[in-house]
Scaffold this motif. Structure first.
Motif, PDB file in Angstrom:
ATOM      1  N   GLU A 166       0.849  -1.195   0.000  1.00  0.00           N
ATOM      2  CA  GLU A 166       0.000   0.000   0.000  1.00  0.00           C
ATOM      3  C   GLU A 166       0.886   1.246   0.000  1.00  0.00           C
ATOM      4  OE1 GLU A 166      -3.893   0.565   2.264  1.00  0.00           O
ATOM      5  OE2 GLU A 166      -2.462   1.758   3.447  1.00  0.00           O
ATOM      6  N   ILE A 167       0.800   2.002  -1.081  1.00  0.00           N
ATOM      7  CA  ILE A 167       1.579   3.229  -1.208  1.00  0.00           C
ATOM      8  C   ILE A 167       0.652   4.401  -0.919  1.00  0.00           C
ATOM      9  CG2 ILE A 167       2.998   4.649  -2.728  1.00  0.00           C
ATOM     10  CD1 ILE A 167       2.446   1.065  -3.693  1.00  0.00           C
ATOM     11  N   GLN A 168       0.993   5.204   0.062  1.00  0.00           N
ATOM     12  CA  GLN A 168       0.151   6.339   0.422  1.00  0.00           C
ATOM     13  C   GLN A 168       0.663   7.603  -0.264  1.00  0.00           C
ATOM     14  OE1 GLN A 168       0.460   6.226   4.781  1.00  0.00           O
ATOM     15  NE2 GLN A 168       1.761   8.066   4.719  1.00  0.00           N
ATOM     16  N   THR A 169      -0.277   8.466  -0.643  1.00  0.00           N
ATOM     17  CA  THR A 169       0.038   9.632  -1.452  1.00  0.00           C
ATOM     18  C   THR A 169      -1.128  10.612  -1.401  1.00  0.00           C
ATOM     19  OG1 THR A 169       0.571  10.365  -3.707  1.00  0.00           O
ATOM     20  CG2 THR A 169      -0.860   8.452  -3.498  1.00  0.00           C
ATOM     21  N   PRO A 170      -0.893  11.913  -1.585  1.00  0.00           N
ATOM     22  CA  PRO A 170      -2.008  12.870  -1.562  1.00  0.00           C
ATOM     23  C   PRO A 170      -3.038  12.647  -2.671  1.00  0.00           C
ATOM     24  CG  PRO A 170       0.084  14.001  -1.243  1.00  0.00           C
ATOM     25  CD  PRO A 170       0.413  12.588  -1.628  1.00  0.00           C
ATOM     26  N   ASP A 171      -2.624  12.083  -3.810  1.00  0.00           N
ATOM     27  CA  ASP A 171      -3.524  11.891  -4.945  1.00  0.00           C
ATOM     28  C   ASP A 171      -3.392  10.449  -5.441  1.00  0.00           C
ATOM     29  OD1 ASP A 171      -5.018  11.952  -7.271  1.00  0.00           O
ATOM     30  OD2 ASP A 171      -4.285  13.912  -7.919  1.00  0.00           O
ATOM     31  N   PRO A 172      -4.109   9.506  -4.816  1.00  0.00           N
ATOM     32  CA  PRO A 172      -3.948   8.092  -5.175  1.00  0.00           C
ATOM     33  C   PRO A 172      -4.244   7.803  -6.647  1.00  0.00           C
ATOM     34  CG  PRO A 172      -5.109   8.284  -3.088  1.00  0.00           C
ATOM     35  CD  PRO A 172      -5.017   9.669  -3.658  1.00  0.00           C
ATOM     36  N   GLY A 173      -5.269   8.438  -7.203  1.00  0.00           N
ATOM     37  CA  GLY A 173      -5.618   8.178  -8.593  1.00  0.00           C
ATOM     38  C   GLY A 173      -4.516   8.570  -9.557  1.00  0.00           C
ATOM     39  N   ALA A 174      -3.897   9.716  -9.311  1.00  0.00           N
ATOM     40  CA  ALA A 174      -2.817  10.177 -10.180  1.00  0.00           C
ATOM     41  C   ALA A 174      -1.606   9.261 -10.070  1.00  0.00           C
ATOM     42  CB  ALA A 174      -2.437  11.615  -9.832  1.00  0.00           C
ATOM     43  N   LEU A 175      -1.297   8.818  -8.853  1.00  0.00           N
ATOM     44  CA  LEU A 175      -0.144   7.939  -8.684  1.00  0.00           C
ATOM     45  C   LEU A 175      -0.408   6.576  -9.320  1.00  0.00           C
ATOM     46  CD1 LEU A 175       2.695   7.658  -7.522  1.00  0.00           C
ATOM     47  CD2 LEU A 175       1.668   6.792  -5.419  1.00  0.00           C
ATOM     48  N   ILE A 192      -3.274  -1.788  -8.810  1.00  0.00           N
ATOM     49  CA  ILE A 192      -2.755  -2.440 -10.010  1.00  0.00           C
ATOM     50  C   ILE A 192      -2.535  -3.903  -9.650  1.00  0.00           C
ATOM     51  CG2 ILE A 192      -0.891  -2.565 -11.709  1.00  0.00           C
ATOM     52  CD1 ILE A 192      -0.324   0.389 -11.191  1.00  0.00           C
ATOM     53  N   PRO A 193      -3.363  -4.811 -10.161  1.00  0.00           N
ATOM     54  CA  PRO A 193      -3.145  -6.237  -9.904  1.00  0.00           C
ATOM     55  C   PRO A 193      -1.918  -6.725 -10.674  1.00  0.00           C
ATOM     56  CG  PRO A 193      -5.407  -5.786 -10.608  1.00  0.00           C
ATOM     57  CD  PRO A 193      -4.599  -4.567 -10.910  1.00  0.00           C
ATOM     58  N   LEU A 194      -1.117  -7.554 -10.024  1.00  0.00           N
ATOM     59  CA  LEU A 194       0.067  -8.142 -10.636  1.00  0.00           C
ATOM     60  C   LEU A 194      -0.141  -9.653 -10.765  1.00  0.00           C
ATOM     61  CD1 LEU A 194       2.726  -6.252  -8.471  1.00  0.00           C
ATOM     62  CD2 LEU A 194       1.803  -5.551 -10.692  1.00  0.00           C
ATOM     63  N   ASP A 195       0.797 -10.336 -11.410  1.00  0.00           N
ATOM     64  CA  ASP A 195       0.712 -11.785 -11.499  1.00  0.00           C
ATOM     65  C   ASP A 195       0.875 -12.427 -10.129  1.00  0.00           C
ATOM     66  OD1 ASP A 195       0.947 -12.457 -14.667  1.00  0.00           O
ATOM     67  OD2 ASP A 195       2.042 -10.644 -14.146  1.00  0.00           O
ATOM     68  N   LEU A 196       1.594 -11.769  -9.254  1.00  0.00           N
ATOM     69  CA  LEU A 196       1.699 -12.165  -7.853  1.00  0.00           C
ATOM     70  C   LEU A 196       1.647 -10.896  -7.021  1.00  0.00           C
ATOM     71  CD1 LEU A 196       2.242 -14.348  -5.662  1.00  0.00           C
ATOM     72  CD2 LEU A 196       4.687 -13.856  -5.948  1.00  0.00           C
ATOM     73  N   GLY A 197       0.579 -10.734  -6.242  1.00  0.00           N
ATOM     74  CA  GLY A 197       0.443  -9.561  -5.403  1.00  0.00           C
ATOM     75  C   GLY A 197      -0.276  -8.411  -6.087  1.00  0.00           C
ATOM     76  N   THR A 198      -0.485  -7.353  -5.323  1.00  0.00           N
ATOM     77  CA  THR A 198      -1.219  -6.175  -5.775  1.00  0.00           C
ATOM     78  C   THR A 198      -0.522  -4.922  -5.269  1.00  0.00           C
ATOM     79  OG1 THR A 198      -3.329  -7.369  -5.744  1.00  0.00           O
ATOM     80  CG2 THR A 198      -3.436  -4.963  -5.651  1.00  0.00           C
ATOM     81  N   LEU A 199      -0.543  -3.880  -6.093  1.00  0.00           N
ATOM     82  CA  LEU A 199      -0.138  -2.548  -5.659  1.00  0.00           C
ATOM     83  C   LEU A 199      -1.409  -1.755  -5.372  1.00  0.00           C
ATOM     84  CD1 LEU A 199       2.598  -1.811  -8.361  1.00  0.00           C
ATOM     85  CD2 LEU A 199       2.936  -2.712  -6.053  1.00  0.00           C
ATOM     86  N   ARG A 200      -1.494  -1.198  -4.177  1.00  0.00           N
ATOM     87  CA  ARG A 200      -2.682  -0.438  -3.780  1.00  0.00           C
ATOM     88  C   ARG A 200      -2.267   0.994  -3.446  1.00  0.00           C
ATOM     89  NH1 ARG A 200      -4.292  -3.665  -0.056  1.00  0.00           N
ATOM     90  NH2 ARG A 200      -3.659  -2.509   1.808  1.00  0.00           N
ATOM     91  N   PHE A 201      -3.094   1.954  -3.852  1.00  0.00           N
ATOM     92  CA  PHE A 201      -2.776   3.366  -3.671  1.00  0.00           C
ATOM     93  C   PHE A 201      -3.850   3.996  -2.792  1.00  0.00           C
ATOM     94  CE2 PHE A 201      -1.184   1.713  -7.615  1.00  0.00           C
ATOM     95  CZ  PHE A 201       0.148   2.099  -7.594  1.00  0.00           C
ATOM     96  N   ALA A 202      -3.416   4.686  -1.745  1.00  0.00           N
ATOM     97  CA  ALA A 202      -4.341   5.213  -0.749  1.00  0.00           C
ATOM     98  C   ALA A 202      -3.880   6.596  -0.312  1.00  0.00           C
ATOM     99  CB  ALA A 202      -4.401   4.279   0.456  1.00  0.00           C
TER     100      ALA A 202
END
Length: 252
Positions: A166-175, A192-202
């Protein structure tokens, strides 16, 4: 063709390496597989710990004036540091990075490894590293940063894998859109779903600004994790621990 990626490694940065190592061992039953002597040239010491077929790394500065030390100062203490993905297509990686004008911080080249660290001011969010290693289709394929014998240090009785960063940022959609362009993978604006794991923006969850703020970790023995987490003073909410300044969300 969808570009193949695995969430292979996440790195934390800490002032006291031994303390975080002790937490990972006691709470998650994990064992150190490798301590990389090469990081000493950057003024660092580290540990690499297998979590199933993925890895947690913890780095700590050993002298003043390091990039890691400045990061600790800027974010107000220990925390998430790097998101490290394995790619099956290093040429595609290089072409997208060049096409987007993203600067590289460092390239790590070995016969069995091609690692590319991207400049966080160009990616946003956190350090993003995209690495190639052979055996992408193999669940426990080789991984140079963990050394040659990491499989013997793998312990899965308590924790079995890393499910999301989970990557936190002021503008999750832009990141999310920026990282989607870098990876050539689609996003719904939140992940962003990956072949193993997920990147989540919050959004910023703790007032510490952009960075790797949370990790979803799969656990086979949740009772042990909660018991040891409480004993060591690391409980931070329902099914959540705070270790190395990073939120560990327990997924049973």
């Amino acid at each position: 063709m969808t570009n193949g990626y695995k969430l292979r490694q996440l790195a934390l940065v800490a002032r006291d390496l031994a303390s975080v190592e002790a937490d990972l061992s006691a709470i998650f039953g994990l064992e150190v597989a490798y301590r990389d002597p090469a990081v000493a040239k950057w003024g660092l010491e580290n540990i690499v710990v297998p979590v199933g077929n993925q890895f947690l790394e913890v780095v700590a500065p050993t002298r003043p004036g390091t990039t890691a030390g400045r990061y600790l100062d800027r974010r107000g203490g220990d925390g998430g540091y790097m998101v490290i993905l394995q790619t099956e297509d290093p040429r595609g990686r290089d072409a997208r990075v060049a096409g987007l004008g993203i600067r590289t911080v460092h390239q790590i080249l070995h016969s069995d490894y091609d690692g590319l660290q991207l400049h966080p001011r160009d990616t946003g969010g956190s350090f993003l590293e995209i690495d190639w290693a052979p055996g992408f289709a193999q669940p426990d394929g080789s991984w140079h940063p963990a050394g040659e014998n990491w499989r013997t240090a793998r312990r899965t009785e308590v924790a079995t894998g890393l499910l999301a960063a989970e990557i936190q940022t002021p503008d999750p959609g832009a990141l999310a859109a920026r990282w989607s362009a870098i990876l050539g993978r689609p996003t719904d604006g939140q992940s962003i779903p990956l072949d193993l794991g997920t990147l989540r923006f919050a959004g910023d969850q703790d007032g510490r600004g952009e960075g790797l703020g949370g990790i979803d970790i799969a656990v086979a023995d949740k009772a042990h994790v909660l018991r040891e987490g409480e004993r060591r003073g690391r409980l931070a909410g329902k099914d959540m621990l705070l270790i190395g300044g990073t939120r560990f969300n327990l997924i049973a």
